[in-house]
Design an enzyme around this catalytic site. Structure first.
Site, mmCIF file in Angstrom:
data_model
loop_
_atom_site.group_PDB
_atom_site.id
_atom_site.type_symbol
_atom_site.label_atom_id
_atom_site.label_comp_id
_atom_site.label_asym_id
_atom_site.label_seq_id
_atom_site.Cartn_x
_atom_site.Cartn_y
_atom_site.Cartn_z
ATOM 1 N N ASN A 171 -24.589 9.912 -64.398
ATOM 2 C CA ASN A 171 -25.896 10.258 -64.006
ATOM 3 C C ASN A 171 -26.422 9.028 -62.776
ATOM 4 O O ASN A 171 -27.379 9.271 -61.892
ATOM 5 C CB ASN A 171 -26.955 9.770 -65.197
ATOM 6 C CG ASN A 171 -26.295 8.340 -65.734
ATOM 7 O OD1 ASN A 171 -25.377 8.216 -66.544
ATOM 8 N ND2 ASN A 171 -27.144 7.303 -65.599
ATOM 9 N N SER A 200 -31.227 -5.036 -57.925
ATOM 10 C CA SER A 200 -30.862 -5.466 -59.154
ATOM 11 C C SER A 200 -30.536 -4.817 -60.278
ATOM 12 O O SER A 200 -30.127 -4.914 -61.351
ATOM 13 C CB SER A 200 -31.650 -7.241 -59.653
ATOM 14 O OG SER A 200 -32.725 -6.425 -59.667
ATOM 15 N N GLY A 201 -31.148 -3.531 -59.994
ATOM 16 C CA GLY A 201 -31.039 -2.417 -61.086
ATOM 17 C C GLY A 201 -29.683 -1.542 -60.940
ATOM 18 O O GLY A 201 -29.063 -1.841 -60.207
ATOM 19 N N TYR A 202 -29.499 -0.719 -61.998
ATOM 20 C CA TYR A 202 -28.538 -0.014 -61.902
ATOM 21 C C TYR A 202 -28.363 1.106 -60.544
ATOM 22 O O TYR A 202 -27.249 1.244 -60.074
ATOM 23 C CB TYR A 202 -28.183 0.842 -63.370
ATOM 24 C CG TYR A 202 -28.195 0.211 -64.285
ATOM 25 C CD1 TYR A 202 -27.364 -1.095 -64.384
ATOM 26 C CD2 TYR A 202 -28.737 0.420 -65.741
ATOM 27 C CE1 TYR A 202 -27.112 -2.101 -65.837
ATOM 28 C CE2 TYR A 202 -28.779 -0.530 -66.968
ATOM 29 C CZ TYR A 202 -27.742 -1.345 -66.763
ATOM 30 O OH TYR A 202 -27.562 -2.339 -67.685
ATOM 31 N N CYS A 261 -31.548 12.907 -62.278
ATOM 32 C CA CYS A 261 -30.283 12.936 -62.947
ATOM 33 C C CYS A 261 -30.119 13.991 -63.931
ATOM 34 O O CYS A 261 -29.428 14.968 -63.446
ATOM 35 C CB CYS A 261 -29.760 11.850 -63.435
ATOM 36 S SG CYS A 261 -30.798 10.951 -64.772
#
Length: 351
Positions: free
Chosen positions: A318, A17-19, A154
């Site tokens: 990123n 559910s995160g980026y 990143c």
């Protein structure tokens, strides 16, 4: 040798559910060799994936499930908060043959360095040597056949890729190197905080880590030679992207031709490295706006011949080249697939 295009590996994304997990899912859904069968999220269990990642509407019918319901898969992608995957490593090893960690849990090889950087002992220090640092441009040979991939940070990625050829070939002096990263808000993750609250972040250029950035240790681990490296991070109003400028010095008698030659020699065959140095126009140097959604790293430079100072510029998305993209690229290499598979998006202009 490339594998047959009909072969697919099943994929489970833990913490999807995160980026970072959502970005890996986006890329995996368009990958001919990957079949995503499970995506976990404790807070969104039972919810269609497209409710959390609306860009995936019509692309998948998957629903989030709880981690306790995780089933076996060929590939398990760990997109969990820092130090979570390492504490449950045995559980994930029992579920999947290939593990890809998008967090910082297995990037550093020295447990003492890990403890110094993160302020706590590593939960599984005996396992650190089993993981390959997921930077394909540096570790391509080690990634072949790898079943444990620790994806690079990143900011670290943008610094490493800018510096690696010049340090490898001795084009830079082994003295203080200063890197400043302008970082988009998605690098802070999907959970809201006071600093990411829109009224506080919009229109702001805020220095949030002037010294002691955790990615410094990664970069020093991966770059050739021993030299002082100083990182500063600045938050920007952009959602995606990192633009890093690196200040370094070259030996007497060297010129920008030597810098060009180093990049060409080391990166000539790299599918996702582009050297950007154009004499005219508004796009003379790398710009992360042009890289949204892509796996490219654009690198440029300018030299002050009078002082020997060279300014290196490195731009990435990123969430792609800095996270999920180089994870997919590393997986492609490990499985003998075409390295660019699933990563062909060229970006947008205007964006």
């Amino acid at each position: 040798m490339s594998r047959p295009s009909s072969e697919q590996l099943t994929v489970a994304i833990v913490g999807g559910s995160g980026y970072a997990g959502g970005e890996f899912l986006r890329l995996a859904l368009g990958h001919p060799h990957l079949n995503v069968t499970q995506v976990t999220s404790e807070r969104s269990a039972g919810t269609p994936v497209s409710m959390v990642h609306p860009n995936l509407r019509g692309r998948t019918t998957l629903k989030f499930r709880k981690l306790a319901e995780l089933e076996d898969a060929d590939v398990i992608v760990l997109a969990l908060p820092h130090n979570s995957a390492a504490k449950r490593l045995a559980e994930f090893e029992a579920k999947g043959r290939i593990l890809i960690d998008l967090s910082a849990d297995f990037r550093l090889k020295d447990p003492e360095v890990y403890q110094k950087v993160y302020g706590e002992a590593h939960p599984a220090p005996e396992k650190l040597g089993e993981w390959v640092y997921g930077n394909p441009e540096i570790h391509r040979e080690e990634l072949v056949g790898a079943t444990r991939i620790a994806c690079a940070g990143c900011f670290a990625t943008s610094v490493i890729l800018a510096l690696y050829p010049l340090l490898k070939l001795g084009v830079l002096l082994p003295k203080d190197i200063i890197a400043t990263g302008l970082v988009g808000s998605s690098a802070a993750g999907a959970s809201a905080s006071e600093s990411s609250h829109h009224p506080e972040r919009a229109g702001s250029l805020r220095v949030y880590k002037p010294v002691g950035h955790r990615h410094t240790a990664e970069a020093q681990q991966e770059l050739p030679g021993h030299f002082p490296l100083h990182l500063t991070a600045i938050s920007t109003p952009r959602v995606r992207g990192i633009l890093t400028t690196v200040q370094a010095w070259i030996p007497d008698g060297y010129s920008d031709r030597d810098v060009w030659s180093a990049y060409r020699e080391v990166y000539a065959a790299e599918p996702f490295i582009r050297i950007v140095k154009v004499a005219k126009g508004i796009h003379r140097y790398p710009d992360p706006m042009l890289l949204d959604g892509t796996n490219y790293c654009d690198i440029g430079f300018e030299m002050d011949q009078d002082t020997g100072r060279v300014v290196l510029m490195s731009a990435i998305d990123n969430l792609v080249k800095g996270t999920a993209g180089h994870a997919v690229q590393s997986l492609n290499i490990s499985q003998g697939w075409e390295e660019t598979t699933g990563l062909e998006f060229a970006g947008l202009h205007p964006a």
